[in-house]
Motif scaffolding. Structure first.
Motif, short mmCIF file in Angstrom:
data_model
loop_
_atom_site.label_atom_id
_atom_site.label_comp_id
_atom_site.label_asym_id
_atom_site.label_seq_id
_atom_site.Cartn_x
_atom_site.Cartn_y
_atom_site.Cartn_z
N LYS A 53 50.57 66.71 -3.06
CA LYS A 53 49.83 67.32 -1.95
C LYS A 53 49.99 66.47 -0.69
O LYS A 53 50.00 65.24 -0.76
N ASP A 54 50.09 67.15 0.45
CA ASP A 54 50.22 66.43 1.70
C ASP A 54 48.96 65.64 2.03
O ASP A 54 49.04 64.59 2.69
N PHE A 55 47.81 66.12 1.57
CA PHE A 55 46.58 65.37 1.77
C PHE A 55 45.65 65.63 0.60
O PHE A 55 45.34 66.77 0.29
N ASP A 56 45.23 64.55 -0.05
CA ASP A 56 44.35 64.66 -1.21
C ASP A 56 43.66 63.30 -1.38
O ASP A 56 43.86 62.38 -0.57
N GLY A 78 45.28 60.54 1.41
CA GLY A 78 46.57 60.62 2.06
C GLY A 78 47.49 61.54 1.28
O GLY A 78 47.05 62.44 0.58
N ARG A 79 48.79 61.28 1.36
CA ARG A 79 49.77 62.06 0.61
C ARG A 79 49.79 61.55 -0.82
O ARG A 79 50.10 60.39 -1.07
N ILE A 80 49.45 62.41 -1.78
CA ILE A 80 49.30 62.01 -3.17
C ILE A 80 50.27 62.79 -4.06
O ILE A 80 50.37 64.01 -3.96
N ALA A 81 50.97 62.07 -4.93
CA ALA A 81 51.84 62.71 -5.91
C ALA A 81 51.45 62.22 -7.30
O ALA A 81 51.33 61.01 -7.52
N GLU A 157 50.38 51.84 4.26
CA GLU A 157 49.92 51.26 2.99
C GLU A 157 50.10 52.30 1.88
O GLU A 157 49.71 53.45 2.03
N THR A 158 50.72 51.87 0.78
CA THR A 158 50.98 52.77 -0.34
C THR A 158 50.53 52.12 -1.64
O THR A 158 50.77 50.93 -1.85
N ALA A 182 45.69 59.57 7.57
CA ALA A 182 44.67 60.52 7.99
C ALA A 182 45.18 61.95 7.83
O ALA A 182 46.39 62.20 7.88
N MET A 183 44.27 62.87 7.62
CA MET A 183 44.63 64.27 7.48
C MET A 183 45.11 64.83 8.81
O MET A 183 44.50 64.60 9.86
N GLU A 184 46.23 65.54 8.78
CA GLU A 184 46.72 66.22 9.97
C GLU A 184 45.87 67.46 10.23
O GLU A 184 45.46 68.15 9.31
N ASN A 185 45.65 67.72 11.51
CA ASN A 185 44.94 68.94 11.88
C ASN A 185 45.93 70.10 11.83
O ASN A 185 46.78 70.24 12.71
#
Length: 312
Positions: A53-56, A78-81, A157-158, A182-185
């Motif tokens: 997901k692009d943001f989770d 953030g971006r979570i896989a 940071e990852t 941060a989540m993109e609008n």
């Protein structure tokens, strides 16, 4: 002539022989799945579960439990896989875990915690890990190994976490990668849609969400659908094409079909829930044929996964 390898060289050679680093899906993987670039998978594994997901948000344990309680639990956004693997019978939990840990170290992750069952905290510890559901991922709370690491590169940071366990002589491993941000609008108003259609003849919408590899709309899509309905309700003479787009993960034919089905799902929802006449909504899917970003990067693929409104 006989050559003898030092212990370090032997370890490096063994990892190279045992660990594969393919970039794309392999035979037997769930549809739409892929390895983490530069990390790869244990040889002979298949991907049994994949959610990106692009943001989770995800929980990562950065230290063992004490008295059945977390001592350093971090909630990351953030971006979570999340990727779950299953090996063929044969390897041990430790062998699979050590191979992953070696790859993560090479990729620049510094160890936060690496522990086995009792040292981690037993069953309560596994209950505090965000894992994909059975049968995608199996965990034996009496026999597992866990790793968490962190790296900073390019100001970003990852985190990486790994849980390896066993079920019926097969090893299951879940690798989770969390790239903080941060989540993109992604909200686009009806007025912005009208402007995009007027100025460029199309507008990309990133606020319409589907589960990985599916054409079922998620509830989070409602605000964007409401704006589309507002646009069409305010301009009774306006008809639009709804066009689905995908990245390049998966086969050409599969992506073409998936993009078409997603466009159709948007049109069906607009007709069903917002009473937009079906005749005003034509649909198409172009798969990976109209990228707006590079499919060689996660950020580019995220841009390519979209729905567009197109003026006739």
């Amino acid at each position: 002539m006989t050559f003898r390898l030092g212990a370090l060289a032997q370890a490096v050679l063994l990892t190279a022989l045992v660990f594969h680093t393919p970039a794309n899906a392999q035979p037997g993987d769930v549809a739409g799945a892929r390895d983490v670039p530069g990390i790869g998978r244990f040889a002979g594994s298949v991907i049994t579960g994949y959610v990106a997901k692009d943001f989770d948000a995800v929980r990562v344990q950065a230290a063992p439990f004490k008295a059945d309680k977390a001592t350093d639990e971090r909630r990351l956004e953030g971006r979570i896989a999340r990727i779950a693997y299953r090996t063929a019978p044969g390897p041990s939990i430790l062998e699979v875990s050590r191979n992953f840990e070696s790859q993560l170290a090479k990729a620049g992750f510094e160890t936060l915690v690496a522990c086995d069952t009792e040292a981690c905290g037993g069953i309560p510890f596994t209950e505090a890990i965000d894992l994909l559901p059975v049968p995608q991922m199996w965990v034996d709370g009496f026999d597992y190994r866990y790793f968490a690491g962190r790296k900073t590169a390019g100001g970003r940071e990852t985190y990486a976490s790994l849980l390896v366990s066993q079920n019926n002589q097969q090893i299951f491993a879940q690798l989770t990668i969390a790239e903080l941000g941060a989540m993109e609008n992604k909200m686009v108003s009806a007025a912005e849609m009208a402007k995009g259609l007027g100025d460029k003849g199309h507008i990309a919408l990133y606020g319409i969400y589907f589960d990985t590899d599916k054409a079922t709309l998620k509830p989070e899509s409602r605000p964007t659908l409401e704006q589309i309905a507002q646009l069409l309700g305010g301009q009774p003479q306006l008809n639009v094409f709804i066009v689905g787009h995908t990245d390049n993960q998966g086969s050409y034919d599969y992506n073409l079909d998936l993009s078409r089905r997603r466009a159709e799902a948007v049109a069906a929802e607009l007709s069903r829930s917002y009473r937009i006449a079906p005749a005003r909504l034509r649909t198409a899917g172009v798969g990976l044929l109209a990228p707006v970003g590079s499919n060689a990067t996660d950020a580019g693929r995220a841009l390519n996964r979209r729905v567009e409104l197109v003026a006739p």
